[in-house]
Design a protein around this motif. Structure first.
Motif, PDB file in Angstrom:
ATOM      1  N   VAL A 213       0.869  -1.176   0.000  1.00 51.52           N
ATOM      2  CA  VAL A 213       0.000   0.000   0.000  1.00 51.52           C
ATOM      3  C   VAL A 213       0.911   1.233   0.000  1.00 51.52           C
ATOM      4  O   VAL A 213       1.832   1.347   0.831  1.00 51.52           O
ATOM      5  CB  VAL A 213      -0.936  -0.022   1.231  1.00 51.52           C
ATOM      6  CG1 VAL A 213      -1.666   1.305   1.394  1.00 51.52           C
ATOM      7  CG2 VAL A 213      -1.941  -1.176   1.116  1.00 51.52           C
ATOM      8  N   LEU A 214       0.676   2.143  -0.934  1.00 56.80           N
ATOM      9  CA  LEU A 214       1.528   3.326  -1.117  1.00 56.80           C
ATOM     10  C   LEU A 214       1.797   4.060   0.203  1.00 56.80           C
ATOM     11  O   LEU A 214       2.948   4.401   0.512  1.00 56.80           O
ATOM     12  CB  LEU A 214       0.820   4.262  -2.117  1.00 56.80           C
ATOM     13  CG  LEU A 214       1.391   5.648  -2.336  1.00 56.80           C
ATOM     14  CD1 LEU A 214       2.782   5.589  -2.945  1.00 56.80           C
ATOM     15  CD2 LEU A 214       0.461   6.470  -3.234  1.00 56.80           C
ATOM     16  N   TYR A 215       0.760   4.293   0.986  1.00 59.95           N
ATOM     17  CA  TYR A 215       0.925   5.100   2.198  1.00 59.95           C
ATOM     18  C   TYR A 215       1.736   4.351   3.256  1.00 59.95           C
ATOM     19  O   TYR A 215       2.398   4.973   4.089  1.00 59.95           O
ATOM     20  CB  TYR A 215      -0.444   5.522   2.751  1.00 59.95           C
ATOM     21  CG  TYR A 215      -1.157   6.563   1.890  1.00 59.95           C
ATOM     22  CD1 TYR A 215      -0.960   6.617   0.523  1.00 59.95           C
ATOM     23  CD2 TYR A 215      -2.030   7.483   2.445  1.00 59.95           C
ATOM     24  CE1 TYR A 215      -1.603   7.547  -0.265  1.00 59.95           C
ATOM     25  CE2 TYR A 215      -2.684   8.420   1.670  1.00 59.95           C
ATOM     26  CZ  TYR A 215      -2.459   8.449   0.305  1.00 59.95           C
ATOM     27  OH  TYR A 215      -3.095   9.375  -0.467  1.00 59.95           O
ATOM     28  N   ASP A 216       1.686   3.017   3.237  1.00 60.95           N
ATOM     29  CA  ASP A 216       2.516   2.218   4.160  1.00 60.95           C
ATOM     30  C   ASP A 216       3.983   2.363   3.776  1.00 60.95           C
ATOM     31  O   ASP A 216       4.858   2.554   4.619  1.00 60.95           O
ATOM     32  CB  ASP A 216       2.154   0.717   4.076  1.00 60.95           C
ATOM     33  CG  ASP A 216       0.789   0.407   4.675  1.00 60.95           C
ATOM     34  OD1 ASP A 216       0.218   1.293   5.333  1.00 60.95           O
ATOM     35  OD2 ASP A 216       0.310  -0.717   4.480  1.00 60.95           O
ATOM     36  N   LEU A 217       4.242   2.252   2.494  1.00 59.68           N
ATOM     37  CA  LEU A 217       5.618   2.330   1.975  1.00 59.68           C
ATOM     38  C   LEU A 217       6.236   3.713   2.230  1.00 59.68           C
ATOM     39  O   LEU A 217       7.450   3.840   2.410  1.00 59.68           O
ATOM     40  CB  LEU A 217       5.505   2.003   0.495  1.00 59.68           C
ATOM     41  CG  LEU A 217       6.581   2.069  -0.525  1.00 59.68           C
ATOM     42  CD1 LEU A 217       6.183   1.210  -1.698  1.00 59.68           C
ATOM     43  CD2 LEU A 217       6.867   3.451  -0.998  1.00 59.68           C
ATOM     44  N   LEU A 218       5.359   4.742   2.244  1.00 58.36           N
ATOM     45  CA  LEU A 218       5.845   6.101   2.503  1.00 58.36           C
ATOM     46  C   LEU A 218       5.890   6.402   4.004  1.00 58.36           C
ATOM     47  O   LEU A 218       6.301   7.494   4.414  1.00 58.36           O
ATOM     48  CB  LEU A 218       4.955   7.136   1.795  1.00 58.36           C
ATOM     49  CG  LEU A 218       4.932   7.070   0.268  1.00 58.36           C
ATOM     50  CD1 LEU A 218       3.983   8.123  -0.302  1.00 58.36           C
ATOM     51  CD2 LEU A 218       6.324   7.247  -0.323  1.00 58.36           C
ATOM     52  N   GLY A 219       5.434   5.446   4.812  1.00 60.60           N
ATOM     53  CA  GLY A 219       5.516   5.596   6.272  1.00 60.60           C
ATOM     54  C   GLY A 219       4.539   6.598   6.845  1.00 60.60           C
ATOM     55  O   GLY A 219       4.785   7.159   7.911  1.00 60.60           O
ATOM     56  N   ILE A 220       3.416   6.848   6.141  1.00 64.46           N
ATOM     57  CA  ILE A 220       2.475   7.863   6.657  1.00 64.46           C
ATOM     58  C   ILE A 220       1.152   7.258   7.115  1.00 64.46           C
ATOM     59  O   ILE A 220       0.218   7.989   7.419  1.00 64.46           O
ATOM     60  CB  ILE A 220       2.228   8.996   5.628  1.00 64.46           C
ATOM     61  CG1 ILE A 220       1.740   8.440   4.283  1.00 64.46           C
ATOM     62  CG2 ILE A 220       3.473   9.832   5.433  1.00 64.46           C
ATOM     63  CD1 ILE A 220       1.328   9.530   3.300  1.00 64.46           C
ATOM     64  N   THR A 221       1.061   5.926   7.149  1.00 61.80           N
ATOM     65  CA  THR A 221      -0.160   5.297   7.680  1.00 61.80           C
ATOM     66  C   THR A 221      -0.079   5.369   9.203  1.00 61.80           C
ATOM     67  O   THR A 221       0.926   4.950   9.783  1.00 61.80           O
ATOM     68  CB  THR A 221      -0.246   3.831   7.221  1.00 61.80           C
ATOM     69  OG1 THR A 221      -0.159   3.799   5.799  1.00 61.80           O
ATOM     70  CG2 THR A 221      -1.546   3.187   7.665  1.00 61.80           C
ATOM     71  N   PRO A 222      -1.139   5.899   9.848  1.00 61.03           N
ATOM     72  CA  PRO A 222      -1.083   5.976  11.315  1.00 61.03           C
ATOM     73  C   PRO A 222      -1.073   4.584  11.959  1.00 61.03           C
ATOM     74  O   PRO A 222      -1.557   3.621  11.360  1.00 61.03           O
ATOM     75  CB  PRO A 222      -2.376   6.717  11.690  1.00 61.03           C
ATOM     76  CG  PRO A 222      -3.018   7.150  10.431  1.00 61.03           C
ATOM     77  CD  PRO A 222      -2.392   6.407   9.294  1.00 61.03           C
ATOM     78  N   GLY A 223      -0.534   4.489  13.157  1.00 58.50           N
ATOM     79  CA  GLY A 223      -0.564   3.224  13.905  1.00 58.50           C
ATOM     80  C   GLY A 223       0.623   2.337  13.598  1.00 58.50           C
ATOM     81  O   GLY A 223       1.519   2.692  12.832  1.00 58.50           O
TER      82      GLY A 223
END
Ligand code: KIV
Length: 263
Positions: A213-223
């Motif tokens: 998931v793009l936002y996981d790879l960019l480190g911006i997914t909360p939690g």
């Protein structure tokens, strides 16, 4: 760069060359993903969680999937676009065909559907009508309520049933399989047992491709991130750098490392 097609992915599998897949929901990121050389863009229903802030993918509608697929298509130049059929888009065969057609008209080159062996007849119907399908097996987030949480699937005595389902869906005409959160040994067994390319997420290093998931790879997914997630921004410092680093790490087999895999 030549547009990526399903034949491109099939050739990569035969050459034992890995390819990378990433989720994306808009035109600007689609263009950056192209620049990084990432072969496949998944317009995933994960957008319900990462864009809409929902606690599962269940609220996502077909209209929302079509909207984001159109956005991605506008920014895309040469990646293959795969779009998710959202929760309950298969109440009957005519409805499934019509829902898949909506995503193809919006710009998808193939659709992804979550399920198990029971999907086989639907996959045959879709492919016979010119709609290629990726079958998503293992942890299927749309059935989180039935699974009792986001848990690793296919462990122990359940491995054989998942292997058989994968073979059945490949025989039914699936162009791609996507395996989520299964032991690395099962990821390997399924990848070796089917002719079509297999994409993994938390499915070990042996699948033909990886997806994040793009936002996981960019480190911006909360939690707290899932075990299989690697934050590619940490060492790259820019979106462009992180996307290029992800693509490179998948190609070389450096990602996923043992700490990203399940036994
Ligand atoms: O919707 C999605 O992003 C997905 C990935 C987690 C594979 O299905």
């Amino acid at each position: 760069m030549k547009p990526v097609t399903l034949s491109t992915l099939q050739s990569l599998k035969h050459a034992q060359e890995k390819f990378s897949v990433i989720t994306c929901y808009d035109a600007a990121f689609a263009s950056r993903i192209n620049d990084a050389g990432i072969e496949v863009i998944l317009v995933g229903d994960s957008l319900g969680m990462v864009l809409q802030g929902e606690d599962s993918t269940l609220p996502v509608t077909l209209e929302q999937m079509a909207y984001h697929t159109r956005c991605v298509k506008k920014g895309n130049r040469h990646s293959l676009i795969m779009a998710d059929l959202p929760f309950m888009s298969d109440p009957s065969l005519p409805a499934l065909l019509s829902n898949a057609a909506t995503l193809m008209r919006a710009g998808a080159h193939l659709v992804k559907i979550e399920g198990d062996a029971w999907l086989a007849p639907a996959i045959t119907e879709l492919t016979q009508r010119g709609i290629p399908v990726c079958a998503h097996l293992g942890l299927t987030p749309q059935t989180v309520n039935q699974m009792g949480g986001y848990k690793v699937q296919g462990r122990g005595e359940h491995a054989e049933a998942l292997l058989n389902a994968a073979k059945l869906l490949a025989q039914a005409g699936a162009s791609l399989l996507l395996l989520e959160c299964v032991p690395a040994s099962l990821g390997q067994a399924i990848t070796e047992a089917v002719d079509c390319p297999v994409i993994g997420i938390g499915a070990g290093p042996h699948t033909d491709a990886q997806v994040l998931v793009l936002y996981d790879l960019l480190g911006i997914t909360p939690g707290k991130p899932a075990r299989f997630v690697r934050n590619f921004m940490l060492d790259s410092g820019s979106v462009e750098g992180a996307l290029a680093a992800y693509h490179q790490a998948v190609k070389t087999g450096e990602y996923p490392a043992p700490e990203h895999c399940f036994e």
